[in-house]
Write an enzyme that holds these catalytic residues in place. Sequence first.
Site, PDB file in Angstrom:
ATOM      1  CE  LYS A 175      -4.457   0.586   2.321  1.00  0.00           C
ATOM      2  NZ  LYS A 175      -5.283  -0.146   1.373  1.00  0.00           N
TER       3      LYS A 175
ATOM      4  CE  LYS B 286     -18.666  -6.316  -1.657  1.00  0.00           C
ATOM      5  NZ  LYS B 286     -17.561  -5.308  -1.578  1.00  0.00           N
TER       6      LYS B 286
ATOM      7  CG  ASP C 110      -5.596  -3.355   3.350  1.00  0.00           C
ATOM      8  OD1 ASP C 110      -5.072  -2.670   4.260  1.00  0.00           O
ATOM      9  OD2 ASP C 110      -6.490  -2.913   2.614  1.00  0.00           O
TER      10      ASP C 110
ATOM     11  CD  GLU D  59      -6.934  -7.784   1.599  1.00  0.00           C
ATOM     12  OE1 GLU D  59      -7.702  -7.383   2.492  1.00  0.00           O
ATOM     13  OE2 GLU D  59      -6.796  -7.201   0.507  1.00  0.00           O
TER      14      GLU D  59
ATOM     15  CE  LYS E 184      -8.399  -0.010   5.145  1.00  0.00           C
ATOM     16  NZ  LYS E 184      -8.183  -1.258   4.442  1.00  0.00           N
TER      17      LYS E 184
HETATM   18  P1  GTP Z   1     -11.260  -2.491   3.518  1.00  0.00           P
HETATM   19  O1  GTP Z   1      -9.882  -2.997   3.222  1.00  0.00           O
HETATM   20  O2  GTP Z   1     -11.265  -1.393   4.498  1.00  0.00           O
HETATM   21  O3  GTP Z   1     -12.036  -2.190   2.268  1.00  0.00           O
HETATM   22  O4  GTP Z   1     -12.056  -3.609   4.277  1.00  0.00           O
HETATM   23  P2  GTP Z   1     -11.871  -5.154   4.190  1.00  0.00           P
HETATM   24  O5  GTP Z   1     -10.425  -5.491   4.140  1.00  0.00           O
HETATM   25  O6  GTP Z   1     -12.720  -5.744   5.251  1.00  0.00           O
HETATM   26  O7  GTP Z   1     -12.546  -5.443   2.797  1.00  0.00           O
HETATM   27  P3  GTP Z   1     -12.672  -6.763   1.929  1.00  0.00           P
HETATM   28  O8  GTP Z   1     -11.886  -7.906   2.458  1.00  0.00           O
HETATM   29  O9  GTP Z   1     -14.126  -6.989   1.705  1.00  0.00           O
HETATM   30  O10 GTP Z   1     -12.070  -6.256   0.553  1.00  0.00           O
HETATM   31  C1  GTP Z   1     -10.752  -5.884   0.427  1.00  0.00           C
HETATM   32  C2  GTP Z   1     -10.353  -5.729  -1.034  1.00  0.00           C
HETATM   33  O11 GTP Z   1     -11.065  -6.638  -1.888  1.00  0.00           O
HETATM   34  C3  GTP Z   1     -10.622  -4.375  -1.660  1.00  0.00           C
HETATM   35  O12 GTP Z   1      -9.576  -3.499  -1.376  1.00  0.00           O
HETATM   36  C4  GTP Z   1     -10.679  -4.719  -3.143  1.00  0.00           C
HETATM   37  O13 GTP Z   1      -9.367  -4.941  -3.671  1.00  0.00           O
HETATM   38  C5  GTP Z   1     -11.376  -6.055  -3.132  1.00  0.00           C
HETATM   39  N1  GTP Z   1     -12.842  -5.908  -3.229  1.00  0.00           N
HETATM   40  C6  GTP Z   1     -13.744  -6.064  -2.229  1.00  0.00           C
HETATM   41  N2  GTP Z   1     -14.985  -5.866  -2.667  1.00  0.00           N
HETATM   42  C7  GTP Z   1     -14.894  -5.563  -3.993  1.00  0.00           C
HETATM   43  C8  GTP Z   1     -15.876  -5.255  -5.014  1.00  0.00           C
HETATM   44  O14 GTP Z   1     -17.081  -5.192  -4.781  1.00  0.00           O
HETATM   45  N3  GTP Z   1     -15.389  -5.021  -6.266  1.00  0.00           N
HETATM   46  C9  GTP Z   1     -14.057  -5.072  -6.565  1.00  0.00           C
HETATM   47  N4  GTP Z   1     -13.690  -4.816  -7.837  1.00  0.00           N
HETATM   48  N5  GTP Z   1     -13.124  -5.355  -5.625  1.00  0.00           N
HETATM   49  C10 GTP Z   1     -13.528  -5.593  -4.361  1.00  0.00           C
HETATM   50 MG    MG Z   2      -8.734  -4.125   2.582  1.00  0.00          MG
END
Ligand code: GTP
Ligand code: MG
Length: 225
Positions: free
Chosen positions: A65, A132, A92, A159, A73
Amino acid sequence: MKARLGDMNTIGERFPADEVTEFIDLMQVYEGAMYEISTKLEILDSEFQVRFSHNPIHHMERRLKSVDSILGKLERKSLPINTRSIKDNLFDVAGIRVICNYRDDVYSVSNYLSAQSDIQVLRVKDYIKHPKQNGYRSLHVIYAVPVFLSSGAHYTPVEVQFRTIAMDYWASLEHQLRYKSNLPDAKLAEHSQTLLDCARSLQNVEAQMQSIHRDITGAPRVEEA
Ligand code: GTP
Ligand code: MG
């Protein structure tokens, strides 16, 4: 680390001055963790090639990142801006995307990696079994991997997003539509609906092709964790 040296001004302005060195050290640990996991994945892929004449991994993408995204973030989530806060809240910072040929490959590679005794599974989000609402599919696993420094082992999160070529193809376009388009709301809604239909179609095509591939190779269905 070259690209990030250019970010030093950004860190200086937005990060506690006495923690800049610690921040750079931390990024190096994340980078090490990312390389350790990707090496493990490469080893699994070559073993499959030797044992089954099949490469489960089509290709991998890795990224750390950027400083801007890390600080952005933390700010967005109203979290403290310091190295402790990064370690405690961001999982991540180091990311690997593993693009596999088939859905069976996604589960076999992730199962074998998760079973390795020197790493821990911190969190699993299976958007393949539970897509999703927009149609997004991928298996997200956060691993903690020991990075050995002079001070000892530092368990560091990475991640990993496992997905098939079809899931990746879909996610790239959806990401473009969501973040890189200036389309009017009505058009956006229309395309989002079409993308949801595409996700279902791709899922069907993938299942049919997987089944042909299983017949050709005689491979059994992979147990999904
Ligand atoms: P954040 O990192 O804060 O978003 O929360 P999280 O880590 O709980 O989120 P999650 O594991 O659901 O998703 C992390 C990553 O997956 C994102 O940064 C994207 O790279 C990918 N991702 C998740 N949802 C989507 C989606 O609806 N569309 C796309 N194109 N990528 C997604
Ligand atoms: Mg994430």
